[in-house]
Design a protein around this motif. Structure first.
Motif, PDB file in Angstrom:
ATOM      1  N   MET A 201       0.839  -1.195   0.000  1.00  0.00           N
ATOM      2  CA  MET A 201       0.000   0.000   0.000  1.00  0.00           C
ATOM      3  C   MET A 201       0.878   1.251   0.000  1.00  0.00           C
ATOM      4  N   ASP A 202       0.485   2.269  -0.740  1.00  0.00           N
ATOM      5  CA  ASP A 202       1.233   3.518  -0.781  1.00  0.00           C
ATOM      6  C   ASP A 202       1.263   4.169   0.588  1.00  0.00           C
ATOM      7  N   ASN A 203       2.272   5.011   0.811  1.00  0.00           N
ATOM      8  CA  ASN A 203       2.346   5.759   2.056  1.00  0.00           C
ATOM      9  C   ASN A 203       1.192   6.748   2.149  1.00  0.00           C
ATOM     10  N   VAL A 204       0.630   6.890   3.346  1.00  0.00           N
ATOM     11  CA  VAL A 204      -0.469   7.816   3.536  1.00  0.00           C
ATOM     12  C   VAL A 204       0.071   9.164   3.985  1.00  0.00           C
ATOM     13  N   THR A 205      -0.744  10.197   3.877  1.00  0.00           N
ATOM     14  CA  THR A 205      -0.366  11.557   4.234  1.00  0.00           C
ATOM     15  C   THR A 205      -0.255  11.704   5.747  1.00  0.00           C
ATOM     16  N   VAL A 206       0.725  12.457   6.186  1.00  0.00           N
ATOM     17  CA  VAL A 206       0.842  12.778   7.606  1.00  0.00           C
ATOM     18  C   VAL A 206      -0.146  13.903   7.920  1.00  0.00           C
ATOM     19  N   ILE A 207      -1.037  13.680   8.854  1.00  0.00           N
ATOM     20  CA  ILE A 207      -2.060  14.657   9.218  1.00  0.00           C
ATOM     21  C   ILE A 207      -2.048  14.896  10.719  1.00  0.00           C
ATOM     22  N   LYS A 208      -2.731  15.955  11.138  1.00  0.00           N
ATOM     23  CA  LYS A 208      -2.867  16.252  12.559  1.00  0.00           C
ATOM     24  C   LYS A 208      -4.022  15.445  13.128  1.00  0.00           C
ATOM     25  N   ARG A 209      -3.748  14.710  14.182  1.00  0.00           N
ATOM     26  CA  ARG A 209      -4.776  13.957  14.885  1.00  0.00           C
ATOM     27  C   ARG A 209      -4.914  14.516  16.294  1.00  0.00           C
ATOM     28  N   LYS A 210      -6.133  14.444  16.827  1.00  0.00           N
ATOM     29  CA  LYS A 210      -6.374  14.990  18.163  1.00  0.00           C
ATOM     30  C   LYS A 210      -5.784  14.107  19.245  1.00  0.00           C
ATOM     31  N   ASP A 211      -5.626  12.817  18.951  1.00  0.00           N
ATOM     32  CA  ASP A 211      -5.041  11.888  19.924  1.00  0.00           C
ATOM     33  C   ASP A 211      -4.139  10.926  19.164  1.00  0.00           C
ATOM     34  N   VAL A 212      -2.867  11.274  19.036  1.00  0.00           N
ATOM     35  CA  VAL A 212      -1.955  10.467  18.226  1.00  0.00           C
ATOM     36  C   VAL A 212      -1.691   9.105  18.845  1.00  0.00           C
ATOM     37  N   SER A 213      -1.975   8.964  20.142  1.00  0.00           N
ATOM     38  CA  SER A 213      -1.725   7.686  20.807  1.00  0.00           C
ATOM     39  C   SER A 213      -2.804   6.657  20.503  1.00  0.00           C
ATOM     40  N   ARG A 214      -3.947   7.129  19.958  1.00  0.00           N
ATOM     41  CA  ARG A 214      -5.083   6.198  19.761  1.00  0.00           C
ATOM     42  C   ARG A 214      -5.808   6.538  18.454  1.00  0.00           C
ATOM     43  N   PRO A 215      -5.184   6.244  17.310  1.00  0.00           N
ATOM     44  CA  PRO A 215      -5.857   6.528  16.038  1.00  0.00           C
ATOM     45  C   PRO A 215      -7.170   5.760  15.916  1.00  0.00           C
ATOM     46  N   VAL A 216      -8.245   6.478  15.617  1.00  0.00           N
ATOM     47  CA  VAL A 216      -9.561   5.867  15.522  1.00  0.00           C
ATOM     48  C   VAL A 216      -9.911   5.554  14.075  1.00  0.00           C
ATOM     49  N   MET A 217      -9.450   6.363  13.144  1.00  0.00           N
ATOM     50  CA  MET A 217      -9.764   6.165  11.733  1.00  0.00           C
ATOM     51  C   MET A 217      -8.513   5.738  10.978  1.00  0.00           C
TER      52      MET A 217
END
Length: 294
Positions: free
Chosen positions: A1-17
């Motif tokens: 799979m291609d690399n995904v974009t680095v984005i801002k997450r509200k909780d980087v310790s627990r990605p939900v999506m």
């Protein structure tokens, strides 16, 4: 799979999506809902389409000034990612109501390939496989409902008006009535929208949420407080948490807390990745949330 974009997450310790790239376009999805095996779903991002300018590149709206051929090509790409065809899509007609339509095979193509014969529809439900329910966003909240027992699905658009009107609960009630769904069986995804830090509202909006939270249905929700949903700035302004408010509405409808996935991605914090009305001052396209029963 291609690399995904680095984005801002509200909780980087627990990605939900989960981010995924399909044929060069990037999408978001809820792993907990994917794991049911009942539906295919995705939320579009700005990446991987053919639209230009303020609408670059995966705009899914015909009403933002885009070229029709560009939007149609974007839908061909989304359809391929879902394993469907453009003929399978059915569009909402969003006007910030809490109206919900029971969609059937006869509705296929409405909004994309032929005119809608309905108006003022912000939510849709179905138990028929192969129909792509489609709703649209640029800061408001996508609400996805999956009943793996009755094999039924709901998809609703919930801005502040819809949230204050109890859109999540009304979608659950519509599924109960139409399909015999039980709230305790339904899984919910609360999708990317503007976060509390970015969403300042006025006193009239705050009052609408106080009225919501004072309702009889909401009193059984003990885990979420008014102070969490509305942060008072002491100047007649408030920071509104639409994610927390929609979670409370879903809990009030009988959804189990462990069945609710709340996004960790803000549209306004990621204007280069997701369309945001507030971040762009209205110069933007639309995102889409799409779901189809297997």
């Amino acid at each position: 799979m291609d690399n995904v974009t680095v984005i801002k997450r509200k909780d980087v310790s627990r990605p939900v999506m989960r981010q995924t790239v399909i044929n060069g376009a990037e999408y978001l999805a809820f792993p907990a809902i994917e794991e049911t095996g009942v539906v295919r779903h995705l939320m579009s991002t700005r990446l991987g389409g053919v639209s230009e300018g303020d609408l670059w590149s995966m705009n899914v709206s015909f009403s933002r000034g885009d070229k029709t051929e560009n939007v149609n090509e974007n839908y061909r790409r989304i359809a391929a990612a879902l394993g469907c065809t453009p003929e399978d899509f059915v569009f909402s007609d969003q006007t910030h109501t809490t109206n919900i339509r029971h969609v059937t095979e006869a509705d296929k193509g409405k909004g994309l390939l032929r005119p809608r014969d309905y108006t003022d529809v912000d939510g849709m439900i179905t138990d028929e496989p192969g129909i792509v329910l489609s709703t649209f966003y640029a800061d408001c909240v996508p609400l996805l409902f999956v009943d793996p027992i009755k094999r039924a699905v709901g998809l609703s658009h919930s801005g502040w008006k819809g949230t204050a009107g109890g859109m999540g609960r009304k979608t659950v009630e519509a599924m109960e009535k139409a399909f015999g769904s039980r709230p305790e069986d339904i899984l919910v995804g609360i999708g990317p929208s503007i976060c509390q830090d970015c969403y300042e509202v006025s006193e009239d909006v705050a009052e609408a949420f106080r009225n919501l939270l004072s309702g009889e249905e909401m009193k059984k929700v003990k885990t979420i407080t008014e102070e969490q949903i509305l942060k008072d700035k002491r100047n007649g302004k408030y920071q509104l948490d639409l994610w927390k408010a929609n979670e409370a509405v879903c809990l009030s409808a009988g959804i189990r807390s462990e069945h609710i996935s709340v996004t960790d991605i803000c549209t306004c914090c990621n204007p280069g990745y997701l369309f945001s009305h507030r971040a762009s001052n209205g110069k933007r396209g639309n995102l889409g949330m799409f779901v189809v029963l297997n």
